[in-house]
Each structure stands twice: as structure tokens, then as C-alpha cells.
Write a protein that holds these residues in place. Structure first.
Motif, PDB file in Angstrom:
ATOM      1  N   UNK A   1       0.892  -1.140   0.077  1.00 34.45           N
ATOM      2  CA  UNK A   1      -0.097  -0.118  -0.061  1.00 34.45           C
ATOM      3  C   UNK A   1       0.905   1.426   0.026  1.00 34.45           C
ATOM      4  N   UNK A   2       0.627   2.135  -0.922  1.00 33.27           N
ATOM      5  CA  UNK A   2       1.348   3.363  -0.873  1.00 33.27           C
ATOM      6  C   UNK A   2       0.466   4.448  -0.939  1.00 33.27           C
ATOM      7  N   UNK A   3       0.685   5.289   0.052  1.00 36.08           N
ATOM      8  CA  UNK A   3      -0.037   6.631   0.107  1.00 36.08           C
ATOM      9  C   UNK A   3       0.596   7.875  -0.764  1.00 36.08           C
ATOM     10  N   UNK A   4      -0.467   8.836  -1.173  1.00 39.44           N
ATOM     11  CA  UNK A   4      -0.024   9.943  -2.266  1.00 39.44           C
ATOM     12  C   UNK A   4      -1.031  11.170  -1.698  1.00 39.44           C
ATOM     13  N   UNK A   5      -0.294  12.229  -1.734  1.00 40.63           N
ATOM     14  CA  UNK A   5      -1.201  13.222  -1.618  1.00 40.63           C
ATOM     15  C   UNK A   5      -1.872  13.782  -2.843  1.00 40.63           C
ATOM     16  N   UNK A   6      -3.014  14.048  -2.786  1.00 40.42           N
ATOM     17  CA  UNK A   6      -4.059  14.209  -3.979  1.00 40.42           C
ATOM     18  C   UNK A   6      -3.425  15.519  -5.006  1.00 40.42           C
ATOM     19  N   UNK A   7      -2.437  16.140  -4.311  1.00 36.88           N
ATOM     20  CA  UNK A   7      -2.061  17.241  -5.005  1.00 36.88           C
ATOM     21  C   UNK A   7      -1.102  16.875  -6.175  1.00 36.88           C
ATOM     22  N   UNK A   8      -0.576  15.469  -6.084  1.00 34.79           N
ATOM     23  CA  UNK A   8       0.037  14.987  -7.158  1.00 34.79           C
ATOM     24  C   UNK A   8      -0.743  14.943  -8.520  1.00 34.79           C
ATOM     25  N   UNK A   9      -2.020  14.822  -8.475  1.00 37.72           N
ATOM     26  CA  UNK A   9      -2.994  14.728  -9.590  1.00 37.72           C
ATOM     27  C   UNK A   9      -2.903  16.117 -10.470  1.00 37.72           C
ATOM     28  N   UNK A  10      -2.521  16.991  -9.483  1.00 42.22           N
ATOM     29  CA  UNK A  10      -2.513  18.557 -10.061  1.00 42.22           C
ATOM     30  C   UNK A  10      -1.075  18.585 -11.163  1.00 42.22           C
ATOM     31  N   UNK A  11      -0.207  17.861 -10.997  1.00 41.72           N
ATOM     32  CA  UNK A  11       0.934  17.946 -11.788  1.00 41.72           C
ATOM     33  C   UNK A  11       1.044  17.603 -12.693  1.00 41.72           C
ATOM     34  N   UNK A  12      -0.088  16.946 -13.464  1.00 43.35           N
ATOM     35  CA  UNK A  12      -0.282  16.656 -14.628  1.00 43.35           C
ATOM     36  C   UNK A  12      -1.829  16.493 -15.223  1.00 43.35           C
ATOM     37  N   UNK A  13      -2.090  16.439 -16.406  1.00 44.95           N
ATOM     38  CA  UNK A  13      -3.295  16.358 -16.774  1.00 44.95           C
ATOM     39  C   UNK A  13      -3.768  14.902 -17.043  1.00 44.95           C
ATOM     40  N   UNK A  14      -4.807  14.423 -16.226  1.00 47.63           N
ATOM     41  CA  UNK A  14      -4.937  13.041 -16.346  1.00 47.63           C
ATOM     42  C   UNK A  14      -5.726  12.452 -17.639  1.00 47.63           C
ATOM     43  N   UNK A  15      -6.095  13.579 -18.486  1.00 46.78           N
ATOM     44  CA  UNK A  15      -6.822  13.104 -19.746  1.00 46.78           C
ATOM     45  C   UNK A  15      -6.030  14.044 -20.761  1.00 46.78           C
ATOM     46  N   UNK A  16      -4.679  13.988 -20.708  1.00 41.39           N
ATOM     47  CA  UNK A  16      -3.983  14.959 -21.568  1.00 41.39           C
ATOM     48  C   UNK A  16      -4.102  14.528 -23.028  1.00 41.39           C
ATOM     49  N   UNK A  17      -4.455  13.222 -23.355  1.00 46.08           N
ATOM     50  CA  UNK A  17      -4.337  12.763 -24.838  1.00 46.08           C
ATOM     51  C   UNK A  17      -6.004  13.150 -25.471  1.00 46.08           C
ATOM     52  N   UNK A  18      -6.750  13.542 -24.562  1.00 45.08           N
ATOM     53  CA  UNK A  18      -7.942  14.119 -25.225  1.00 45.08           C
ATOM     54  C   UNK A  18      -7.871  14.942 -26.236  1.00 45.08           C
ATOM     55  N   UNK A  19      -6.714  15.716 -26.144  1.00 42.84           N
ATOM     56  CA  UNK A  19      -6.480  16.885 -26.903  1.00 42.84           C
ATOM     57  C   UNK A  19      -6.371  16.312 -28.579  1.00 42.84           C
ATOM     58  N   UNK A  20      -6.340  15.153 -28.710  1.00 37.88           N
ATOM     59  CA  UNK A  20      -6.141  14.524 -29.999  1.00 37.88           C
ATOM     60  C   UNK A  20      -7.627  14.484 -30.673  1.00 37.88           C
ATOM     61  N   UNK A  21      -8.724  14.448 -29.878  1.00 37.42           N
ATOM     62  CA  UNK A  21      -9.962  14.046 -30.521  1.00 37.42           C
ATOM     63  C   UNK A  21     -10.942  15.251 -30.043  1.00 37.42           C
TER      64      UNK A  21
END
Length: 315
Positions: A216-236
Motif C-alpha cells: 500500500x502506498x499513500x500519495x497526496x492528492x496534489x500530485x494529480x494536479x502535476x499533470x493532466x490525467x486526460x492529456x491525450x484528449x486533445x487529439x479528439x
């Protein structure tokens, strides 16, 4: 009082290390999992954690180099093939993978969706260009730790079977993300370290519940703001939208009369109604002639009485 606080801190540390483990990373680290299982978030988290350690060591070595009047060490960089927020990074290029330009020493690399960069069919071609690309990729991953002098690369993909053989042959262990649970401020990852061999000689088997062997690994949710989880949606995002919303009644026919398929033989495939075979029309009998009638009579008479034919032949 201070003794009690110290005991609580020590017990909390050991409990944390027992339930929330810190994985060890090699020069090439692979992370797999299902679609939107948190692979990219975990990859960014591992890479940034390693990069911070590298930067601290670089700062210390730079101070000692200045005091001892030696050459300053090369600054390690963070390379990534996806955009990152609130951190300096260098875009990863194909020239880096093809070893036309080198990476800075001690650098950390993020390779998101590695199967899109180099899949298993890339080395299937017999052309010289395909062979050269495969050879350079093999050297890039095989000698990554040497050519970067201690650098690390973190890759992720859905499964190892879809990766280029250059990356699979440098993978002995990998992390499989089983599930992700998000809570306020923190998220918990359930992952398992698996073994891999390209020839299939190593098989991961478990004698108990597989979930009991997960870390089990804990991670602060601010890490999700470091990148776009849907970055490849720009293709469509700019494509037109075509929707045909339907609302069927409770007694509507729910049978599917068409198969959505790229194979033409499946597109219009359905249950065909039985078709009766056409009955052939009788052919009209030929009209008898005088010659044909006498000949037919003689032939039928000889067939019935063959001894007459034999007497005529002897005479």
C-alpha cells in the motif's frame, strides 16, 4: 512525557513501514495496470521523488566542487513526454530515444504510455529503418544506467506484452497497480511487485489471496494536479460529435439486427430466411421422326431378344 512521545513516534514509524511500503527502483522501472487505474499518477510520483533526491545530491556535490575548486557536476534534468505543472522539465524527444542526443547525467525520465512510443509491432518490419530503430532502442534501455551515469527512467503501460522487445528485455520486475482509492487529501494505491521474463520461464503464482501480498502506498492528492490525467484528449477534442440518443419503451424490441464491425462479412450478418429451391421446369419431349421411330423400335427389339442379333451376325 518525552519518552511517551518518542515511543509513539517509533511505533508509528514501524506500523507505517509495515502497511505502507516504500518500493525500491532500478534504472528502468515499469508500472502496469488497467485503464485509468492510476499508472500515470504513480509514475509521476515515483519520478518526482527520485528527482528530488538527485537534486539534493547535486546541490551538495556542487558545493564541495566549489570549495575544492573542481569542475562543477552536470545538472540533472527531468525529462517527460507529457506536460507537467509547477516543475521544470525537459520534453522527451525521439532523438533522445534514438541516441542522437544524450541525456544529462543523473537525469530522471518519465515515459508515459510506453506502448504508444514503441509497441511490439515496431520491430516486426524487415526494412533497414525498422532494424536501426530497434537496435537504437535496445541500446537506449540496455545502457540507460551507464549512459546517464546513474539516471532512472519510469515507464508505464497497460501490459508488457504490447511493448517493444527492447523494453521487455530490460524488465525483470515491474509494479502492477491493482486499485486506487481516493480519500480527502490523500489517495491509497494497492500494487504488487511482479517478476517477468521474456521467454515465459517465470510465472507469478500465489498460494493465498493475491490481495494479501499487495503493498500500500499513500500519495497526496496534489500530485494529480502535476499533470493532466486526460492529456491525450486533445487529439479528439476538435472532432465533431455525432449522437443519436434513443429512448425505448418497456415493450420495445431489444434485438440487435446489425453487428458493428470493421469486417465487411460481419456488418450485414443476420439470420437469413429459408429460401425454397426453384422447381426445374420439365423439358418438352422431342417430336419423333420416321427414322428415329424405326431405329428406336429396332433397338428395343434387339435389347429384348439378343439371340436374333447373334443369328444375323452369323449369317
Amino acid at each position: 512525557m518525552w519518552l511517551v512521545v518518542l515511543i509513539i513516534i517509533v511505533l508509528g514509524y514501524f506500523l507505517f513501514r509495515k502497511f505502507f511500503k516504500v518500493p525500491a527502483f532500478s534504472a528502468v522501472t515499469m508500472i502496469t495496470g488497467g485503464v485509468k487505474s492510476g499508472k500515470s499518477a504513480l509514475t509521476v510520483r515515483f519520478a518526482l521523488k527520485s528527482y528530488k533526491r538527485v537534486r539534493v545530491r547535486w546541490y551538495i556535490s556542487r558545493v564541495f566542487a566549489k570549495l575544492l575548486r573542481r569542475e562543477k557536476p552536470e545538472e540533472p534534468l527531468l525529462y517527460s513526454n507529457i506536460p507537467l505543472r509547477k516543475i521544470k522539465y525537459t520534453p522527451l524527444l525521439l532523438d533522445h530515444l534514438l541516441r542522437k542526443v544524450r541525456l544529462n547525467y543523473k537525469s530522471v525520465v518519465i515515459l508515459d504510455e510506453a506502448s504508444l512510443v514503441a509497441d511490439s509491432m515496431l520491430g516486426a518490419g524487415k526494412s533497414k529503418e525498422s532494424a536501426d530503430i530497434s537496435a537504437q532502442l535496445l541500446l537506449f534501455f540496455k545502457l540507460f544506467g551507464h549512459e546517464t551515469k546513474g539516471g532512472k527512467i519510469f515507464c508505464n503501460s497497460h501490459c508488457l506484452s504490447d511493448l517493444h522487445y527492447a523494453l521487455k528485455r530490460t524488465t525483470s520486475t515491474y509494479f502492477y497497480v491493482h486499485s486506487l482509492r481516493r480519500f480527502p487529501f490523500v489517495s491509497s494505491f494497492n500494487l504488487r511487485e511482479e517478476r517477468y521474463s521474456d521467454d515465459g520461464g517465470v510465472v507469478n503464482s500465489y498460494s493465498e489471496d493475491a490481495q494479501k501480498s499487495m503493498m500500500h502506498i499513500l500519495m497526496f492528492n496534489k500530485m494529480f494536479k502535476r499533470y493532466d490525467a486526460y492529456c491525450y484528449s486533445a487529439l479528439t477534442d476538435d472532432l465533431p460529435v455525432k449522437n443519436n440518443v434513443r429512448s425505448l419503451s418497456a415493450w420495445a424490441d431489444l434485438k440487435t439486427k446489425q453487428i458493428i464491425s470493421f469486417r465487411k462479412e460481419f456488418q450485414n450478418l443476420g439470420v437469413l430466411k429459408p429460401v425454397r429451391a426453384p422447381v426445374p421446369k420439365p423439358r418438352p419431349a422431342p417430336k419423333p421422326t420416321a427414322d428415329s421411330s424405326s431405329t428406336d423400335d429396332e433397338a428395343s427389339f434387339v435389347d429384348i431378344f439378343p439371340e436374333v442379333k447373334n443369328e444375323e451376325t452369323q449369317s
